[in-house]
Design a protein around this motif. Structure first.
Motif, PDB file in Angstrom:
ATOM      1  N   ASN A  52      -4.967  -1.262  -3.339  1.00  0.00           N
ATOM      2  CA  ASN A  52      -5.508  -0.448  -2.362  1.00  0.00           C
ATOM      3  C   ASN A  52      -6.496  -0.314  -1.319  1.00  0.00           C
ATOM      4  O   ASN A  52      -7.442   0.397  -0.782  1.00  0.00           O
ATOM      5  CB  ASN A  52      -6.908  -0.005  -3.663  1.00  0.00           C
ATOM      6  CG  ASN A  52      -7.641  -1.376  -3.571  1.00  0.00           C
ATOM      7  OD1 ASN A  52      -7.854  -2.096  -2.490  1.00  0.00           O
ATOM      8  ND2 ASN A  52      -7.767  -1.368  -4.858  1.00  0.00           N
ATOM      9  N   LYS A  53      -5.847  -1.527  -0.197  1.00  0.00           N
ATOM     10  CA  LYS A  53      -6.333  -1.501   1.197  1.00  0.00           C
ATOM     11  C   LYS A  53      -5.161  -1.848   1.943  1.00  0.00           C
ATOM     12  O   LYS A  53      -4.153  -2.896   1.727  1.00  0.00           O
ATOM     13  CB  LYS A  53      -7.468  -3.082   0.953  1.00  0.00           C
ATOM     14  CG  LYS A  53      -7.888  -3.285   2.277  1.00  0.00           C
ATOM     15  CD  LYS A  53      -8.441  -4.299   2.544  1.00  0.00           C
ATOM     16  CE  LYS A  53      -9.110  -4.953   3.867  1.00  0.00           C
ATOM     17  NZ  LYS A  53     -10.366  -5.912   2.709  1.00  0.00           N
ATOM     18  N   ASN A  54      -4.902  -1.525   2.805  1.00  0.00           N
ATOM     19  CA  ASN A  54      -3.806  -0.812   3.629  1.00  0.00           C
ATOM     20  C   ASN A  54      -4.134  -1.856   4.772  1.00  0.00           C
ATOM     21  O   ASN A  54      -4.970  -1.640   5.843  1.00  0.00           O
ATOM     22  CB  ASN A  54      -3.225   0.616   4.272  1.00  0.00           C
ATOM     23  CG  ASN A  54      -2.104   0.424   4.984  1.00  0.00           C
ATOM     24  OD1 ASN A  54      -1.172  -0.450   5.070  1.00  0.00           O
ATOM     25  ND2 ASN A  54      -1.703   1.825   6.158  1.00  0.00           N
ATOM     26  N   ASN A  90       9.630  -1.101  -1.697  1.00  0.00           N
ATOM     27  CA  ASN A  90       8.961  -2.556  -1.140  1.00  0.00           C
ATOM     28  C   ASN A  90       9.742  -3.356  -1.672  1.00  0.00           C
ATOM     29  O   ASN A  90      10.797  -4.078  -2.595  1.00  0.00           O
ATOM     30  CB  ASN A  90       7.457  -2.441  -2.282  1.00  0.00           C
ATOM     31  CG  ASN A  90       6.894  -4.411  -2.571  1.00  0.00           C
ATOM     32  OD1 ASN A  90       7.639  -5.212  -1.876  1.00  0.00           O
ATOM     33  ND2 ASN A  90       6.574  -4.224  -4.029  1.00  0.00           N
ATOM     34  N   HIS A  97       0.653  -1.361  -0.436  1.00  0.00           N
ATOM     35  CA  HIS A  97      -0.012   0.124   0.495  1.00  0.00           C
ATOM     36  C   HIS A  97       1.237   1.043   0.166  1.00  0.00           C
ATOM     37  O   HIS A  97       1.946   1.009   0.409  1.00  0.00           O
ATOM     38  CB  HIS A  97      -0.512  -0.294   1.384  1.00  0.00           C
ATOM     39  CG  HIS A  97      -1.798   1.064   1.072  1.00  0.00           C
ATOM     40  ND1 HIS A  97      -1.737   2.245   1.839  1.00  0.00           N
ATOM     41  CD2 HIS A  97      -3.351   1.236   0.561  1.00  0.00           C
ATOM     42  CE1 HIS A  97      -3.181   3.251   1.625  1.00  0.00           C
ATOM     43  NE2 HIS A  97      -3.810   2.142   0.742  1.00  0.00           N
ATOM     44  N   ALA A  98       0.596   2.131  -1.118  1.00  0.00           N
ATOM     45  CA  ALA A  98       1.447   3.670  -0.783  1.00  0.00           C
ATOM     46  C   ALA A  98       2.092   4.169   0.774  1.00  0.00           C
ATOM     47  O   ALA A  98       3.172   4.318   0.342  1.00  0.00           O
ATOM     48  CB  ALA A  98       0.363   4.373  -1.857  1.00  0.00           C
ATOM     49  N   LYS A  99       1.158   3.541   1.716  1.00  0.00           N
ATOM     50  CA  LYS A  99       1.088   4.787   2.841  1.00  0.00           C
ATOM     51  C   LYS A  99       2.170   3.582   3.433  1.00  0.00           C
ATOM     52  O   LYS A  99       3.196   4.553   3.849  1.00  0.00           O
ATOM     53  CB  LYS A  99      -0.209   4.465   3.611  1.00  0.00           C
ATOM     54  CG  LYS A  99       0.387   5.161   5.317  1.00  0.00           C
ATOM     55  CD  LYS A  99      -1.021   4.946   5.858  1.00  0.00           C
ATOM     56  CE  LYS A  99      -0.539   5.496   7.502  1.00  0.00           C
ATOM     57  NZ  LYS A  99      -1.737   5.197   8.353  1.00  0.00           N
ATOM     58  N   LYS A 100       2.427   2.385   2.804  1.00  0.00           N
ATOM     59  CA  LYS A 100       3.278   1.629   3.265  1.00  0.00           C
ATOM     60  C   LYS A 100       4.316   1.762   3.480  1.00  0.00           C
ATOM     61  O   LYS A 100       5.378   1.603   3.331  1.00  0.00           O
ATOM     62  CB  LYS A 100       3.486   0.216   4.229  1.00  0.00           C
ATOM     63  CG  LYS A 100       3.688  -0.874   4.276  1.00  0.00           C
ATOM     64  CD  LYS A 100       3.066  -2.123   4.750  1.00  0.00           C
ATOM     65  CE  LYS A 100       1.137  -2.099   5.818  1.00  0.00           C
ATOM     66  NZ  LYS A 100       1.163  -3.848   5.784  1.00  0.00           N
ATOM     67  N   ARG A 101       4.510   2.174   2.016  1.00  0.00           N
ATOM     68  CA  ARG A 101       5.585   2.290   1.281  1.00  0.00           C
ATOM     69  C   ARG A 101       6.321   3.118   0.801  1.00  0.00           C
ATOM     70  O   ARG A 101       7.694   3.315   1.733  1.00  0.00           O
ATOM     71  CB  ARG A 101       6.298   1.749  -0.500  1.00  0.00           C
ATOM     72  CG  ARG A 101       7.000   2.036  -1.197  1.00  0.00           C
ATOM     73  CD  ARG A 101       6.011   1.429  -2.766  1.00  0.00           C
ATOM     74  NE  ARG A 101       5.447   2.905  -3.150  1.00  0.00           N
ATOM     75  CZ  ARG A 101       3.975   2.636  -3.701  1.00  0.00           C
ATOM     76  NH1 ARG A 101       3.678   1.756  -3.738  1.00  0.00           N
ATOM     77  NH2 ARG A 101       3.842   3.636  -4.203  1.00  0.00           N
ATOM     78  N   ARG A 102       5.957   4.862   0.806  1.00  0.00           N
ATOM     79  CA  ARG A 102       6.088   5.483   2.007  1.00  0.00           C
ATOM     80  C   ARG A 102       6.713   5.645   3.423  1.00  0.00           C
ATOM     81  O   ARG A 102       8.073   6.086   3.619  1.00  0.00           O
ATOM     82  CB  ARG A 102       5.368   7.048   2.410  1.00  0.00           C
ATOM     83  CG  ARG A 102       4.826   7.424   0.935  1.00  0.00           C
ATOM     84  CD  ARG A 102       3.365   8.667   1.023  1.00  0.00           C
ATOM     85  NE  ARG A 102       2.669   8.280   1.668  1.00  0.00           N
ATOM     86  CZ  ARG A 102       1.341   8.106   1.335  1.00  0.00           C
ATOM     87  NH1 ARG A 102       1.299   7.938  -0.475  1.00  0.00           N
ATOM     88  NH2 ARG A 102       0.425   7.562   2.184  1.00  0.00           N
ATOM     89  N   MET A 103       6.484   4.684   4.371  1.00  0.00           N
ATOM     90  CA  MET A 103       6.891   4.104   5.773  1.00  0.00           C
ATOM     91  C   MET A 103       8.057   3.950   5.436  1.00  0.00           C
ATOM     92  O   MET A 103       9.328   4.122   6.041  1.00  0.00           O
ATOM     93  CB  MET A 103       5.628   3.958   6.498  1.00  0.00           C
ATOM     94  CG  MET A 103       4.301   4.968   6.877  1.00  0.00           C
ATOM     95  SD  MET A 103       3.375   4.110   8.032  1.00  0.00           S
ATOM     96  CE  MET A 103       4.466   3.168   9.199  1.00  0.00           C
ATOM     97  N   ARG A 104       8.302   2.565   4.728  1.00  0.00           N
ATOM     98  CA  ARG A 104       9.067   1.968   4.458  1.00  0.00           C
ATOM     99  C   ARG A 104      10.023   2.840   3.980  1.00  0.00           C
ATOM    100  O   ARG A 104      11.472   2.017   4.016  1.00  0.00           O
ATOM    101  CB  ARG A 104       8.625   0.594   4.328  1.00  0.00           C
ATOM    102  CG  ARG A 104       9.737  -0.394   4.396  1.00  0.00           C
ATOM    103  CD  ARG A 104       9.376  -1.617   4.510  1.00  0.00           C
ATOM    104  NE  ARG A 104       8.208  -2.132   5.180  1.00  0.00           N
ATOM    105  CZ  ARG A 104       7.191  -3.290   4.452  1.00  0.00           C
ATOM    106  NH1 ARG A 104       7.161  -3.679   4.117  1.00  0.00           N
ATOM    107  NH2 ARG A 104       6.870  -2.885   5.626  1.00  0.00           N
TER     108      ARG A 104
END
Length: 234
Positions: free
Chosen positions: A163-165, A137, A127-134
């Protein structure tokens, strides 16, 4: 030239090229993990005569589930995957991907299926949010290693999205994993998937909930067939 050598020398002292498993110095052709550890520290999972290395029944459309090594809870492989996933050691992912790629090429069931004109590697998206945090990928870096060895193309990052975090699936039952991941993926570029042999790449295969959900979306988008390739199976 002198400045470059000085910089390399300082970096060598601060960040020595040592194996992430045994701690010994890496040779020039080695990367994050030494050849000895890659060849000796882990238990091979896949079988040359099996379409599913875990023995799980594969849903329609998935022809092969191939895992390189058996997951070793509390062992070297778990630590490597943890370093890759949370400590930004992306080189570990590429190294593991190279090993995965080599094992795929030794699997005749796999090599028969990639003779198709259209074959694409699909790292399980974050998910985009998790990729930004980490910041990255981990599945993509594994796919990079697979691509280096096999010559297969990696799909563009925005062609398939998550599309689902979802929350972490650790400790979930099979049914809860399925519910957690349901509806998580979206195929944006149908043309990239249509009539293609899609090779899903991820770090660990556990129950298959994540990869099966992604595969279902790829099948709906017109994928010719789907192969799951992971570094480990739990």
């Amino acid at each position: 030239m002198l400045v470059k050598k000085l910089k390399e020398g300082i970096l060598g002292v601060l960040f020595p090229d040592i194996c992430s498993v045994c701690g010994l110095k890496l040779s020039d052709h080695e990367h994050a993990v030494c050849t000895s550890c890659l060849n000796e520290k882990f238990e091979e999972a896949w079988s040359r005569k099996s379409f599913s290395s875990s023995g799980v029944l594969l849903p329609e459309g998935i022809t092969i589930q191939h895992a390189l090594w058996n997951f070793d809870k509390g062992g070297h492989l778990q630590e490597l995957l943890h370093q890759l996933k949370y400590n930004r050691l992306t080189g570990v992912g590429v190294d593991l991907g190279r090993q995965l790629g080599k094992s795929l090429l030794r699997n005749s069931l796999f090599t028969e299926r990639i003779k198709s004109e259209k074959v694409t590697l699909i790292p399980v998206p974050l998910h985009a949010k998790k990729r930004r945090m980490r910041g990255y990928n981990q599945a993509f870096h594994i796919a990079k290693g697979v691509s280096e060895v096999t010559g297969l193309h990696i799909i563009k990052q925005d062609a398939v999205l998550r599309n689902k975090n979802t929350s972490t699936q650790t400790g979930f039952s099979i049914e809860k994993r399925r519910k957690n991941i349901e509806g998580a993926f979206d195929v944006v570029s149908i043309s990239a998937i249509e009539d293609a042999v899609c090779v899903i790449v991820d770090d660990v295969f556990t129950t298959g909930a994540t990869t099966f959900e992604l595969a279902a979306n790829l099948k709906k988008a017109g994928s010719k067939e789907i192969i799951i390739a992971t570094v480990a199976q739990a």
